[in-house]
Design an enzyme around this catalytic site. Structure first.
Site, mmCIF file in Angstrom:
data_model
loop_
_atom_site.group_PDB
_atom_site.id
_atom_site.type_symbol
_atom_site.label_atom_id
_atom_site.label_comp_id
_atom_site.label_asym_id
_atom_site.label_seq_id
_atom_site.Cartn_x
_atom_site.Cartn_y
_atom_site.Cartn_z
ATOM 1 N N MET A 32 34.764 0.436 12.758
ATOM 2 C CA MET A 32 34.750 -1.046 12.794
ATOM 3 C C MET A 32 34.121 -1.085 14.480
ATOM 4 O O MET A 32 34.235 -2.258 14.992
ATOM 5 C CB MET A 32 36.107 -1.642 12.887
ATOM 6 C CG MET A 32 36.556 -1.613 11.195
ATOM 7 S SD MET A 32 37.549 -3.083 10.851
ATOM 8 C CE MET A 32 38.944 -3.135 11.819
ATOM 9 N N GLY A 33 33.395 0.082 14.904
ATOM 10 C CA GLY A 33 32.782 -0.066 16.174
ATOM 11 C C GLY A 33 33.825 -0.051 17.271
ATOM 12 O O GLY A 33 34.838 0.533 17.035
ATOM 13 N N HIS A 36 35.570 4.996 20.625
ATOM 14 C CA HIS A 36 36.310 5.503 21.548
ATOM 15 C C HIS A 36 36.407 7.121 21.283
ATOM 16 O O HIS A 36 35.754 7.437 20.378
ATOM 17 C CB HIS A 36 37.887 4.883 22.147
ATOM 18 C CG HIS A 36 38.700 4.905 20.763
ATOM 19 N ND1 HIS A 36 39.233 6.028 19.981
ATOM 20 C CD2 HIS A 36 39.056 3.693 20.285
ATOM 21 C CE1 HIS A 36 39.964 5.617 19.084
ATOM 22 N NE2 HIS A 36 39.863 4.358 19.072
ATOM 23 N N GLY A 38 38.681 8.688 20.123
ATOM 24 C CA GLY A 38 39.186 9.077 18.942
ATOM 25 C C GLY A 38 38.110 9.120 17.817
ATOM 26 O O GLY A 38 37.565 10.009 17.040
ATOM 27 N N HIS A 39 37.364 8.232 17.867
ATOM 28 C CA HIS A 39 36.077 8.033 16.957
ATOM 29 C C HIS A 39 35.211 9.293 17.190
ATOM 30 O O HIS A 39 34.530 9.761 16.333
ATOM 31 C CB HIS A 39 35.330 6.817 16.994
ATOM 32 C CG HIS A 39 36.080 5.609 16.874
ATOM 33 N ND1 HIS A 39 36.588 4.853 17.820
ATOM 34 C CD2 HIS A 39 36.523 4.925 15.727
ATOM 35 C CE1 HIS A 39 37.124 3.874 17.377
ATOM 36 N NE2 HIS A 39 37.076 3.918 15.870
ATOM 37 N N LYS A 186 44.753 6.787 21.075
ATOM 38 C CA LYS A 186 43.790 5.972 21.554
ATOM 39 C C LYS A 186 43.325 4.910 20.386
ATOM 40 O O LYS A 186 43.526 5.073 19.215
ATOM 41 C CB LYS A 186 42.315 6.886 21.469
ATOM 42 C CG LYS A 186 42.340 7.997 22.628
ATOM 43 C CD LYS A 186 41.712 7.480 23.916
ATOM 44 C CE LYS A 186 41.727 8.549 24.759
ATOM 45 N NZ LYS A 186 41.085 8.249 25.985
ATOM 46 N N SER A 188 41.118 0.929 19.492
ATOM 47 C CA SER A 188 40.583 -0.559 20.087
ATOM 48 C C SER A 188 41.334 -1.511 20.492
ATOM 49 O O SER A 188 40.886 -2.044 21.427
ATOM 50 C CB SER A 188 39.584 -0.632 18.889
ATOM 51 O OG SER A 188 38.590 0.241 18.476
ATOM 52 N N ARG A 189 42.742 -1.581 20.135
ATOM 53 C CA ARG A 189 43.423 -2.426 20.303
ATOM 54 C C ARG A 189 44.365 -2.490 21.535
ATOM 55 O O ARG A 189 44.777 -3.184 22.002
ATOM 56 C CB ARG A 189 44.562 -3.038 19.150
ATOM 57 C CG ARG A 189 43.730 -3.419 17.916
ATOM 58 C CD ARG A 189 44.800 -3.938 16.948
ATOM 59 N NE ARG A 189 44.352 -4.816 15.749
ATOM 60 C CZ ARG A 189 43.801 -4.434 14.634
ATOM 61 N NH1 ARG A 189 44.025 -3.174 14.342
ATOM 62 N NH2 ARG A 189 43.105 -5.194 13.874
#
Length: 283
Positions: A32-33, A36, A38-39, A186, A188-189
């Site tokens: 979902m963009g 970080h 992790g992605h 990690k 995004s939130r």
């Protein structure tokens, strides 16, 4: 070579058709963009195991309830593109919601039972949205393999079940959680946390680590382990427990005594931010 960016299903399919004509294998990293490390670990693995890699960059509206953070979900597409290019991805698929869901869209994918516990309790429509968009991405990309992080352990288990039940011709690869130096997973939130909340959030991994210590020490009573993990989390004044559960991995069935691989999973509110984390334990 610069990463290709497209917003259309037709262009993805055209490129995939050409790649497959040449015999290339394709890896898909659904995101979902706001990418970080992790992605990044998923993209690196996909690049190492496939000839071509597609990263989807799409905040999926149908997996958010009206009360959730769709409108404020963090975005930084320029940074996403730079990371994908640096790591060797070939294509970013970044559609608008209208490209994925026509005005009269009326078809969804539901997986029952395995979606009803953990995050499914407090987010009852979430996995319907996840399974629907992931199914679409599998069809659009024609991927041989898709890569998911273990941080979203229930999502990984649900997608594997969906792929099994619906006979998708795709391999699902689960990848380890990537953590900050202090153990925080990690996410995004994490950007929603202020300094005090960020420090408080380390209680999740401390509690999970104590649960693992109990397992390593021979404790097999799930009630004892869950109680200890919850006690540690509740010792942090800024933390509010949503759930602490110890379940069979990866069927997510309840069990009273640990026997075989298990998932120790937590969801915790730190302030207004809901964080999840877990460990998978095998004897």
């Amino acid at each position: 070579m610069a990463v290709i960016v497209t917003k259309t299903v037709d262009e993805v399919r055209s490129l995939v058709k050409e790649w497959k004509r040449k015999g290339d294998t394709i890896g898909l990293v659904p995101t979902m963009g706001y990418l970080h490390e992790g992605h990044g670990s998923l993209i690196k693995r996909a690049v190492s195991e496939n000839d071509k890699v597609i990263v989807s960059d799409f905040v999926n509206p149908i997996q958010f309830a009206p009360s959730e953070d769709l409108s404020t979900y963090p975005k930084d597409f320029d940074a996403d593109r730079a990371l994908c290019e640096e790591l060797g991805a070939d294509l970013i698929f970044a559609p608008e919601p209208s490209e994925m869901y026509k005005e009269d869209f009326s078809t969804h994918v539901d997986v029952s039972q395995i979606t009803e516990g953990l995050c499914g309790k407090s987010r009852p429509t979430h996995f319907r949205g996840v399974c629907t968009v992931v199914s679409k991405l599998f069809h659009i990309s024609g991927a041989n393999r898709a890569y998911f992080g273990q941080k979203d352990a229930q999502q990984l288990a649900v997608v594997r079940r969906m792929v099994r039940d619906l006979n998708f011709d795709i391999q699902i690869i689960g990848c380890p959680i990537i953590r900050e130096d202090d153990g925080l997973a990690k996410s995004s939130r994490n950007t929603y946390l202020d300094d005090k909340e960020r420090k408080a959030a380390t209680v999740l991994y401390r509690a999970l680590s104590e649960g693992k210590n109990l397992l390593d020490g021979g404790e097999r009573d799930t009630g004892v382990i869950v109680e200890k993990v919850q006690e540690i989390i509740e010792s942090e004044p800024m933390a509010k427990v949503d759930y602490v559960e110890l379940l069979r991995w990866d069927s997510l069935e309840n069990l009273s005594l640990v026997d075989g691989p298990v998932l120790l999973a937590v969801a915790v509110y730190i302030g207004r931010t809901r964080l999840i984390d877990n460990i998978v334990y095998s004897d």
